[in-house]
Design a protein around this motif. Sequence first.
Motif, mmCIF file in Angstrom:
data_model
loop_
_atom_site.group_PDB
_atom_site.id
_atom_site.type_symbol
_atom_site.label_atom_id
_atom_site.label_comp_id
_atom_site.label_asym_id
_atom_site.label_seq_id
_atom_site.Cartn_x
_atom_site.Cartn_y
_atom_site.Cartn_z
ATOM 1 N N ALA A 1 0.837 -1.195 0.000
ATOM 2 C CA ALA A 1 0.000 0.000 0.000
ATOM 3 C C ALA A 1 0.873 1.247 0.000
ATOM 4 O O ALA A 1 0.682 2.173 -0.789
ATOM 5 N N THR A 2 1.842 1.272 0.903
ATOM 6 C CA THR A 2 2.866 2.319 0.903
ATOM 7 C C THR A 2 4.027 1.827 1.740
ATOM 8 O O THR A 2 3.842 1.124 2.744
ATOM 9 N N GLY A 3 5.222 2.132 1.318
ATOM 10 C CA GLY A 3 6.403 1.671 2.024
ATOM 11 C C GLY A 3 6.480 2.266 3.424
ATOM 12 O O GLY A 3 6.414 3.488 3.588
ATOM 13 N N GLY A 4 6.629 1.422 4.431
ATOM 14 C CA GLY A 4 6.659 1.912 5.802
ATOM 15 C C GLY A 4 8.035 2.309 6.288
ATOM 16 O O GLY A 4 8.167 2.903 7.357
ATOM 17 N N PHE A 5 9.064 1.998 5.518
ATOM 18 C CA PHE A 5 10.445 2.254 5.936
ATOM 19 C C PHE A 5 11.202 2.951 4.812
ATOM 20 O O PHE A 5 11.024 2.623 3.643
ATOM 21 N N LYS A 6 12.057 3.891 5.175
ATOM 22 C CA LYS A 6 12.862 4.618 4.198
ATOM 23 C C LYS A 6 14.332 4.562 4.607
ATOM 24 O O LYS A 6 14.655 4.653 5.794
#
Length: 372
Positions: free
Chosen positions: A8-13
Amino acid sequence: MIYFDNAATGGFKPDSVISATESALKFCANPGRSGHKLSLACLERVYSVRKILCDFFNGYSYERVIFTKNCTEALNYAILGSLKSGDEVVTTVAEHNSVLRPLELLKKRGVKVHYASLTAEGDIDISSIAAAVNSNTRAVIVTLASNVTGAGVDPKALRKLIGDKCLLICDGAQACGHVEINMQDSGIDALAVAGHKGMLGIQGSGALLFSERMNPSPVIFGGTGSESYNLNMPDFYPDALEAGTLSYPAIVSLGEGALYLRQNMEQNREKTEKMCSFILANLKKISGIALYSKPNPYGITAFSLGNMQSEVAAFNLSEEFSICVRGGLHCAPKMHEALSSDGLIRASLSSFNSMDECATFVFAVSELAKRR
């Protein structure tokens, strides 16, 4: 909290993405809309990211790298900006609503749409796609990885089957950043990119890369900083498709994500696929579980849990075990119809997750399975 909702959307960068985005927020002007030094410096950075993405995907030219706020917007440009009444399109039942809904609109405008089926195993059937292509087909539109099951497509093999005449438009939302995508080698005419998922950028980042074989018309109209005397949109790219202020911090984050992936994508892919395989192998041992995914490099594992509604299971995993997954139709209704599903639980991993988290997840699901 265990975050397994990366599709859905990346939780970590990566730290480099966070640092670059923070710097962009501290020193941010409107790129190219003014003549002062800061505006021009931001414009130069934007163009450097165009070149980074063009190189990362082996695109056709950096002028044909268009920044968008997400993959949905990129697909709308590629679809609504390139197809007209009388055209025929072949797509698949595995597509996301960001493809299905624009095509539904175009059907009302006289575009004919053919939907290719899945294989008996639930994979995207490129032979079925090729069989639907005829001399009137203007474009084939296909996801490179299903956001429901993680079933992938080899675009080079697909191009070989469909020939060179029609356009090949690819939804890269779930594939970009996980596997190598070579546009020129694969014959991809348009690639829609979600910056905030596998590409490791922040929300609000996306891109459309396209070849000289297609010239999408504007879908959104407004200021570009160029040809301000002209009441029509400029007729050159990227300006023709970039109306309004660009999200400079989001673009910078996307560029940094691509630079990070240049060095780390292969090892990330191996780790993600290993964790995905571990979860699937262990879920298979739990009574009442029906699996809809195979091991894949996109980190997507979809399953049902007896007669427990997928949304209820997802809620319980969140409330009782602090695990974030997604239940429901995942904005891909035709895929669920083809799978005879009324909703699935989807755990989607990233390389920033760990095997310990995967083991905890399997335990949590096994506990829920006892209640069905």
